[in-house]
Enzyme design. Sequence first.
Site, PDB file in Angstrom:
ATOM      1  N   LYS A   1       0.794  -1.221   0.000  1.00  0.00           N
ATOM      2  CA  LYS A   1       0.000   0.000   0.000  1.00  0.00           C
ATOM      3  C   LYS A   1       0.833   1.280   0.000  1.00  0.00           C
ATOM      4  O   LYS A   1       0.348   2.335  -0.432  1.00  0.00           O
ATOM      5  CB  LYS A   1      -0.959   0.002   1.195  1.00  0.00           C
TER       6      LYS A   1
ATOM      7  N   ASP B   1     -10.020   2.286   2.199  1.00  0.00           N
ATOM      8  CA  ASP B   1      -9.954   1.722   3.544  1.00  0.00           C
ATOM      9  C   ASP B   1     -10.448   2.738   4.568  1.00  0.00           C
ATOM     10  O   ASP B   1     -11.180   2.400   5.500  1.00  0.00           O
ATOM     11  CB  ASP B   1      -8.510   1.330   3.905  1.00  0.00           C
TER      12      ASP B   1
ATOM     13  N   GLY C   1      -0.263  -1.977  14.925  1.00  0.00           N
ATOM     14  CA  GLY C   1       0.206  -1.966  13.547  1.00  0.00           C
ATOM     15  C   GLY C   1       0.645  -0.579  13.148  1.00  0.00           C
ATOM     16  O   GLY C   1       0.257   0.415  13.759  1.00  0.00           O
TER      17      GLY C   1
ATOM     18  N   GLY D   1       1.508  -0.030   9.398  1.00  0.00           N
ATOM     19  CA  GLY D   1       1.598  -0.037   7.943  1.00  0.00           C
ATOM     20  C   GLY D   1       0.532   0.815   7.287  1.00  0.00           C
ATOM     21  O   GLY D   1      -0.058   1.704   7.915  1.00  0.00           O
TER      22      GLY D   1
END
Length: 273
Positions: free
Chosen positions: A69, A105, A128, A130
């Site tokens: 991404k 998203d 997370g 990312g």
Amino acid sequence: MPILNKDMTLCISLSARPSNNGTRFHNNLYEQLGLNWIYKAFAPTDLAQAIAGVRGLGIRGCAVSMPYKEDVIALVDVMDPSAKAIDSVNTIVNDGGRLTAYNTDYTAIEQLLQRNAVPASYSVLLRGAGGMAKATAAALRDAGFRDVTIVARNEEAGRALAGLYGFAWRADVDPSATADMIINVTPIGMAGGPESGSLSFPQAVIDAAKVVFDVVALPAETPLVQAGRAAGKTVITGAEVATIQALEQFVLYTGVRPSDAQVRAAEEFMRAQ
């Protein structure tokens, strides 16, 4: 679905571990709407070559999943504000060789927080750092959440994400930690991965939470989701995220917004695999 023919429009997805979720969802909607389109999932061995293929072969749309991404940013021509604001891409639209990147998203996270009426006053542990974590952190910030801690073993990435949105950072989850909402945006619990059977948060942290949110879509019932249900928590699943973000991708690719009934039918078809 129409018989394969030279006039078919192709859309694809790129992921390290492709699932059938997007494939079944998109293809079912194509069939319902009578579109001469087809959708296929790929695990690229060379991301730059894969994106060059999107451009050179006239592939209309390309979904982008972990871990691409952020890496894909250098390979597109235009960053839509939805992707540029968080430096994360999950959707590419090809208009005659001109590649525009989007991020749906964020939209999915935003809608699910609203749909489940999660109070912005809740404390949050977000595991997370990312691309999906960026979308989630941005949605939390824009929804008014302030008491958020980014949990990431990669200190550089974790601190950077936390600093970007004014959140806190820690390297790991303390088993004695408490938060009203816990969110997993790592591959922990993902089918086919090295930690497919693992919990992304300690059981004590799950028990202390009010809302358990796992963005992992495969399987739909991850270890974290199962533990959250067993503990009687409000549970938000990655399958729900996948449906919303895939719907918004479908609209970007085709210019058509299906009816609620058509989306429900495609979602049911997707989950029946």
